[in-house]
Motif scaffolding. Structure first.
Motif, PDB file in Angstrom:
ATOM      1  N   TYR A 121      20.643   2.929  -7.386  1.00 54.90           N
ATOM      2  CA  TYR A 121      19.497   2.066  -7.143  1.00 54.90           C
ATOM      3  C   TYR A 121      18.419   2.268  -8.198  1.00 54.90           C
ATOM      4  O   TYR A 121      18.425   3.242  -8.943  1.00 54.90           O
ATOM      5  CB  TYR A 121      18.914   2.302  -5.750  1.00 54.90           C
ATOM      6  N   THR A 122      17.492   1.325  -8.241  1.00 55.40           N
ATOM      7  CA  THR A 122      16.352   1.378  -9.140  1.00 55.40           C
ATOM      8  C   THR A 122      15.100   1.147  -8.317  1.00 55.40           C
ATOM      9  O   THR A 122      15.065   0.252  -7.472  1.00 55.40           O
ATOM     10  CB  THR A 122      16.463   0.273 -10.216  1.00 55.40           C
TER      11      THR A 122
ATOM     12  N   GLY B 119       3.361   3.664 -12.293  1.00 53.95           N
ATOM     13  CA  GLY B 119       3.979   3.856 -13.603  1.00 53.95           C
ATOM     14  C   GLY B 119       5.334   4.513 -13.561  1.00 53.95           C
ATOM     15  O   GLY B 119       5.885   4.879 -14.584  1.00 53.95           O
ATOM     16  N   THR B 120       5.913   4.658 -12.384  1.00 51.77           N
ATOM     17  CA  THR B 120       7.187   5.339 -12.238  1.00 51.77           C
ATOM     18  C   THR B 120       8.328   4.340 -12.120  1.00 51.77           C
ATOM     19  O   THR B 120       8.250   3.396 -11.343  1.00 51.77           O
ATOM     20  CB  THR B 120       7.174   6.231 -10.981  1.00 51.77           C
ATOM     21  N   ILE B 121       9.378   4.573 -12.916  1.00 53.26           N
ATOM     22  CA  ILE B 121      10.620   3.808 -12.789  1.00 53.26           C
ATOM     23  C   ILE B 121      11.728   4.827 -12.577  1.00 53.26           C
ATOM     24  O   ILE B 121      11.910   5.731 -13.391  1.00 53.26           O
ATOM     25  CB  ILE B 121      10.910   2.977 -14.053  1.00 53.26           C
ATOM     26  N   ASN B 122      12.440   4.715 -11.485  1.00 54.12           N
ATOM     27  CA  ASN B 122      13.581   5.586 -11.219  1.00 54.12           C
ATOM     28  C   ASN B 122      14.840   4.740 -11.239  1.00 54.12           C
ATOM     29  O   ASN B 122      14.938   3.755 -10.510  1.00 54.12           O
ATOM     30  CB  ASN B 122      13.468   6.259  -9.840  1.00 54.12           C
ATOM     31  N   ILE B 123      15.790   5.134 -12.083  1.00 52.72           N
ATOM     32  CA  ILE B 123      17.094   4.488 -12.097  1.00 52.72           C
ATOM     33  C   ILE B 123      18.081   5.588 -11.741  1.00 52.72           C
ATOM     34  O   ILE B 123      18.260   6.537 -12.505  1.00 52.72           O
ATOM     35  CB  ILE B 123      17.399   3.865 -13.466  1.00 52.72           C
ATOM     36  N   VAL B 124      18.674   5.517 -10.562  1.00 53.40           N
ATOM     37  CA  VAL B 124      19.414   6.633  -9.998  1.00 53.40           C
ATOM     38  C   VAL B 124      20.902   6.329  -9.923  1.00 53.40           C
ATOM     39  O   VAL B 124      21.306   5.278  -9.438  1.00 53.40           O
ATOM     40  CB  VAL B 124      18.881   6.976  -8.588  1.00 53.40           C
TER      41      VAL B 124
ATOM     42  N   THR C 271       0.823  -1.212   0.000  1.00 60.12           N
ATOM     43  CA  THR C 271       0.000   0.000   0.000  1.00 60.12           C
ATOM     44  C   THR C 271       0.857   1.261   0.000  1.00 60.12           C
ATOM     45  O   THR C 271       0.335   2.360   0.045  1.00 60.12           O
ATOM     46  CB  THR C 271      -0.931   0.011   1.231  1.00 60.12           C
ATOM     47  N   THR C 272       2.178   1.089  -0.015  1.00 65.61           N
ATOM     48  CA  THR C 272       3.077   2.240  -0.035  1.00 65.61           C
ATOM     49  C   THR C 272       3.985   2.160  -1.262  1.00 65.61           C
ATOM     50  O   THR C 272       4.179   1.106  -1.852  1.00 65.61           O
ATOM     51  CB  THR C 272       3.948   2.284   1.234  1.00 65.61           C
ATOM     52  N   LEU C 273       4.554   3.309  -1.645  1.00 64.97           N
ATOM     53  CA  LEU C 273       5.476   3.376  -2.780  1.00 64.97           C
ATOM     54  C   LEU C 273       6.890   3.531  -2.253  1.00 64.97           C
ATOM     55  O   LEU C 273       7.091   4.143  -1.218  1.00 64.97           O
ATOM     56  CB  LEU C 273       5.125   4.558  -3.687  1.00 64.97           C
ATOM     57  N   PRO C 274       7.932   3.096  -2.894  1.00 55.97           N
ATOM     58  CA  PRO C 274       7.926   2.328  -4.134  1.00 55.97           C
ATOM     59  C   PRO C 274       7.610   0.858  -3.863  1.00 55.97           C
ATOM     60  O   PRO C 274       7.757   0.369  -2.743  1.00 55.97           O
ATOM     61  CB  PRO C 274       9.344   2.485  -4.666  1.00 55.97           C
TER      62      PRO C 274
END
Length: 181
Positions: free
Chosen positions: A35-36, A42-47, A21-24
């Motif tokens: 990290y990814t 719909g969000t993808i973060n590749i940092v 129930t929480t993101l990510p």
């Protein structure tokens, strides 16, 4: 025993099924700087915090494109200067330094690029074709104002015709022009 792993669910539908129930939803981390995260919104973060790039595409360990933390896209560069920055390989010109335009059948119709030795912007039409410049257009229908034909003749307000000079003008107002060779 389906071989599926469920986190937060007792009935996983795929090989890895995460319910939260929480993101990510999912985080893959090397260190806190690399990290990814993948979220169900719909969000993808590749940092890569060391470079400030938030999304990197690499091939065989060589960076091909990045989106930096300002949202700027760099193709062929890791340091985009604006919303879109293109950088071709050293020693190349034209389409290899810019954007190519293809018709739906794959035929190349034009390009915008750079001349590698002079740095000049190049706007190119395909062989035996000219360039047209449009104003007052809805980007679908024509509003042609100027044309350079395949022979290099320039027509402003009309389509240039052979043997009528290099520069041809059509205007409702009086026109003063001088052409010297």
């Amino acid at each position: 025993a389906s071989g599926n792993l469920g986190i937060g669910t007792s009935s996983p539908a795929t090989k890895l099924h995460i319910v939260s129930t929480t993101l990510p939803q999912l985080r893959i981390e090397y260190t806190s700087s690399y990290y990814t995260t993948i979220s169900n919104n719909g969000t993808i973060n590749i940092v890569d915090a060391s470079t400030g790039n938030w999304f990197t595409v690499a091939r065989n360990g060589t960076t091909q494109a990045v989106i930096d933390n300002n949202g700027n896209l760099g193709i062929g560069t890791t340091s985009p200067l604006g919303r879109l920055t293109l950088q071709g390989a050293a020693g190349t010109s034209g389409i290899n330094q810019g954007i190519g335009f293809l018709y739906s059948n794959g035929t190349q119709y034009g390009a915008i690029g750079l001349n590698n030795s002079s740095g000049w912007l190049q706007i190119m039409g395909r062989a035996n074709a000219g360039l047209t410049f449009h104003v007052n257009s809805d980007l679908v229908t024509t509003g042609e104002a100027m044309r350079i034909d395949a022979s290099g003749n320039l027509g402003i307000g009309l389509t240039p015709t052979a043997n009528n000079g290099i520069l041809q003008l059509n205007s409702y107002a009086s026109v003063k022009a001088m052409l010297e060779t």
